[in-house]
Structures are given as structure tokens and as C-alpha cells.
Design a protein around this motif. Structure first.
Motif, PDB file in Angstrom:
ATOM      1  N   GLU A  56       0.837  -1.208   0.000  1.00  0.00           N
ATOM      2  CA  GLU A  56       0.000   0.000   0.000  1.00  0.00           C
ATOM      3  C   GLU A  56       0.874   1.261   0.000  1.00  0.00           C
ATOM      4  O   GLU A  56       0.540   2.245  -0.653  1.00  0.00           O
ATOM      5  N   ALA A  57       1.988   1.216   0.711  1.00  0.00           N
ATOM      6  CA  ALA A  57       2.901   2.366   0.730  1.00  0.00           C
ATOM      7  C   ALA A  57       3.460   2.628  -0.662  1.00  0.00           C
ATOM      8  O   ALA A  57       3.622   3.786  -1.064  1.00  0.00           O
ATOM      9  N   ARG A  58       3.740   1.576  -1.410  1.00  0.00           N
ATOM     10  CA  ARG A  58       4.204   1.756  -2.797  1.00  0.00           C
ATOM     11  C   ARG A  58       3.128   2.410  -3.648  1.00  0.00           C
ATOM     12  O   ARG A  58       3.414   3.278  -4.473  1.00  0.00           O
ATOM     13  N   LEU A  59       1.882   2.003  -3.450  1.00  0.00           N
ATOM     14  CA  LEU A  59       0.780   2.608  -4.193  1.00  0.00           C
ATOM     15  C   LEU A  59       0.666   4.096  -3.852  1.00  0.00           C
ATOM     16  O   LEU A  59       0.498   4.932  -4.741  1.00  0.00           O
ATOM     17  N   VAL A  60       0.773   4.431  -2.584  1.00  0.00           N
ATOM     18  CA  VAL A  60       0.730   5.835  -2.158  1.00  0.00           C
ATOM     19  C   VAL A  60       1.874   6.620  -2.807  1.00  0.00           C
ATOM     20  O   VAL A  60       1.667   7.722  -3.326  1.00  0.00           O
ATOM     21  N   ALA A  61       3.065   6.047  -2.806  1.00  0.00           N
ATOM     22  CA  ALA A  61       4.227   6.734  -3.384  1.00  0.00           C
ATOM     23  C   ALA A  61       4.046   6.954  -4.891  1.00  0.00           C
ATOM     24  O   ALA A  61       4.331   8.039  -5.404  1.00  0.00           O
ATOM     25  N   VAL A  62       3.563   5.934  -5.585  1.00  0.00           N
ATOM     26  CA  VAL A  62       3.342   6.063  -7.031  1.00  0.00           C
ATOM     27  C   VAL A  62       2.268   7.117  -7.305  1.00  0.00           C
ATOM     28  O   VAL A  62       2.423   7.965  -8.190  1.00  0.00           O
ATOM     29  N   ALA A  63       1.188   7.092  -6.540  1.00  0.00           N
ATOM     30  CA  ALA A  63       0.107   8.066  -6.728  1.00  0.00           C
ATOM     31  C   ALA A  63       0.619   9.486  -6.475  1.00  0.00           C
ATOM     32  O   ALA A  63       0.282  10.416  -7.223  1.00  0.00           O
ATOM     33  N   CYS A  64       1.433   9.668  -5.447  1.00  0.00           N
ATOM     34  CA  CYS A  64       1.995  10.999  -5.171  1.00  0.00           C
ATOM     35  C   CYS A  64       2.912  11.455  -6.295  1.00  0.00           C
ATOM     36  O   CYS A  64       2.892  12.639  -6.683  1.00  0.00           O
ATOM     37  N   ALA A  65       3.712  10.545  -6.831  1.00  0.00           N
ATOM     38  CA  ALA A  65       4.601  10.909  -7.943  1.00  0.00           C
ATOM     39  C   ALA A  65       3.783  11.319  -9.172  1.00  0.00           C
ATOM     40  O   ALA A  65       4.064  12.348  -9.804  1.00  0.00           O
ATOM     41  N   VAL A  66       2.764  10.543  -9.499  1.00  0.00           N
ATOM     42  CA  VAL A  66       1.890  10.882 -10.615  1.00  0.00           C
ATOM     43  C   VAL A  66       1.229  12.234 -10.352  1.00  0.00           C
ATOM     44  O   VAL A  66       1.192  13.110 -11.229  1.00  0.00           O
ATOM     45  N   GLY A  67       0.713  12.415  -9.141  1.00  0.00           N
ATOM     46  CA  GLY A  67       0.061  13.661  -8.776  1.00  0.00           C
ATOM     47  C   GLY A  67       0.978  14.857  -8.872  1.00  0.00           C
ATOM     48  O   GLY A  67       0.564  15.932  -9.335  1.00  0.00           O
ATOM     49  N   PHE A  68       2.228  14.695  -8.453  1.00  0.00           N
ATOM     50  CA  PHE A  68       3.189  15.794  -8.544  1.00  0.00           C
ATOM     51  C   PHE A  68       3.340  16.257  -9.988  1.00  0.00           C
ATOM     52  O   PHE A  68       3.277  17.456 -10.281  1.00  0.00           O
ATOM     53  N   PHE A  69       3.518  15.317 -10.906  1.00  0.00           N
ATOM     54  CA  PHE A  69       3.715  15.693 -12.310  1.00  0.00           C
ATOM     55  C   PHE A  69       2.440  16.244 -12.941  1.00  0.00           C
ATOM     56  O   PHE A  69       2.489  17.252 -13.660  1.00  0.00           O
ATOM     57  N   ILE A  70       1.313  15.645 -12.652  1.00  0.00           N
ATOM     58  CA  ILE A  70       0.049  16.118 -13.225  1.00  0.00           C
ATOM     59  C   ILE A  70      -0.289  17.508 -12.694  1.00  0.00           C
ATOM     60  O   ILE A  70      -0.624  18.417 -13.462  1.00  0.00           O
ATOM     61  N   GLU A  71      -0.229  17.681 -11.384  1.00  0.00           N
ATOM     62  CA  GLU A  71      -0.596  18.975 -10.799  1.00  0.00           C
ATOM     63  C   GLU A  71       0.403  20.071 -11.165  1.00  0.00           C
ATOM     64  O   GLU A  71       0.023  21.231 -11.314  1.00  0.00           O
ATOM     65  N   THR A  72       1.666  19.712 -11.341  1.00  0.00           N
ATOM     66  CA  THR A  72       2.644  20.691 -11.805  1.00  0.00           C
ATOM     67  C   THR A  72       2.308  21.120 -13.231  1.00  0.00           C
ATOM     68  O   THR A  72       2.401  22.310 -13.563  1.00  0.00           O
TER      69      THR A  72
END
Length: 183
Positions: A56-72
């Protein structure tokens, strides 16, 4: 795999909603770090109650990475501005990136039912992604500079990303308990 119980689903939904409001209202009231801490606590709680927290922590990390690039990318378009939590003006606010991690804790619990419905995930992403963002704007967590292009961008992004995130949640499922073989 056995999925989460109804009590776990309801707890996950409640924690998700409370943390979402804390993050958005924190940003709106110049307290983005406090809101982000609430999101971090929600994610921590989720990991504590997960059958396989590392997945689950890996899923959170991947989602945050995706979110960082999308929101940027959304920030760089100039359609949205944020009142706080954005130490670097051309990057996504940290509290908003944290919300992507918060979304990840719901994927294998309250949104688990979307797994067999990728088209529904696409449609719901196109509708609920912009709706959630617009709700955050109404609460003061962000401001639309150009509402129509911003909402159109968000609809397209969420239509594409929601099925991808659901697929990633299957890969990194740490909530479902593997069935034991009897033999």
C-alpha cells in the motif's frame, strides 16, 4: 483475495473525507502544513490497518509521484492558482500532492468495486475529478484563473488517470488478504 469488510470501508471513507477537508481548508486558511499532516496521519492509519502495508505504501508513493507531475502541469498551464503550500511557484503545492496519496488509500478499499469497471472509472474520473477540484476551489484551497479550460483539462486528465490508478491499485493491493490454499 478477500476484500475489506464494510466497517473498514466506512472507516476508510470517513478518514478520507476528514483528511481531504483538513488539507483543503488548511490551504485555504494559510495552514497547508497542518492539513498535510492530517493527510499523512490518514495514510499512516491506513498503512497500520492494511494486511500488507509495504504494498500500500508503494501505491501511495506512485500516486503521489503521478500527482506531482500532473498537478505541476496544471500549475504551468496557468489556469489555477493556490493560496498556500507552494514554496516553488511553478510546482504543485505539497498539500495537493499529498491528496493524491490520500486517494491511493481509498483505491483498494472504498473504490475497490471499480476494478472490474474500467469504463466506469473513466467516466467517474471525468466527472468527479473536476467536481472535487471545484469543491476545493469553493472552499478556498485554490482559485480558477480560467475555469473552463481548467475544468476541461481536469476532466481529460481524470478520465485517463482514474482507470490507470485503479489498475495500479490491483498491482499494489496491500488491503486484500491472500486466500490460503487448502491442500
Amino acid at each position: 483475495m478477500n476484500g475489506p469488510t464494510r466497517a473498514v470501508q466506512l472507516s476508510n471513507l470517513a478518514v478520507f473525507q476528514l483528511a481531504w477537508f483538513a488539507a483543503v481548508l488548511g490551504a485555504a486558511h494559510q495552514l497547508p502544513l497542518a492539513g498535510t499532516a492530517c493527510v499523512a496521519a490518514a495514510i499512516g492509519w491506513h498503512l497500520l490497518v492494511s494486511a500488507r502495508p509495504a504494498r500500500e505504501a508503494r501505491l501511495v508513493a506512485v500516486a503521489c509521484a503521478v500527482g506531482f507531475f500532473i498537478e505541476t502541469a496544471v500549475v504551468l498551464q496557468g489556469h489555477v492558482v493556490y493560496p498556500s503550500g507552494q514554496p516553488v511557484p511553478y510546482l504543485a503545492p505539497y498539500w495537493l500532492v499529498a491528496l493524491w496519496g490520500l486517494l491511493a488509500i481509498a483505491l483498494n478499499v472504498t473504490m475497490r468495486w471499480l476494478r472490474a469497471r474500467p469504463w466506469l472509472a473513466c467516466v467517474l474520473g471525468a466527472v468527479l475529478g473536476p467536481l472535487s477540484f471545484a469543491s476545493g476551489v469553493r472552499l478556498g484551497g485554490a482559485e480558477f484563473v480560467h475555469p473552463e479550460p481548467a475544468l476541461l483539462t481536469l476532466a481529460v486528465v481524470w478520465a485517463v488517470l482514474m482507470p490507470v490508478l485503479v489498475r495500479l491499485s490491483i498491482r499494489f493491493d496491500g488491503v486484500g488478504v491472500p486466500e490460503t490454499s487448502h491442500g
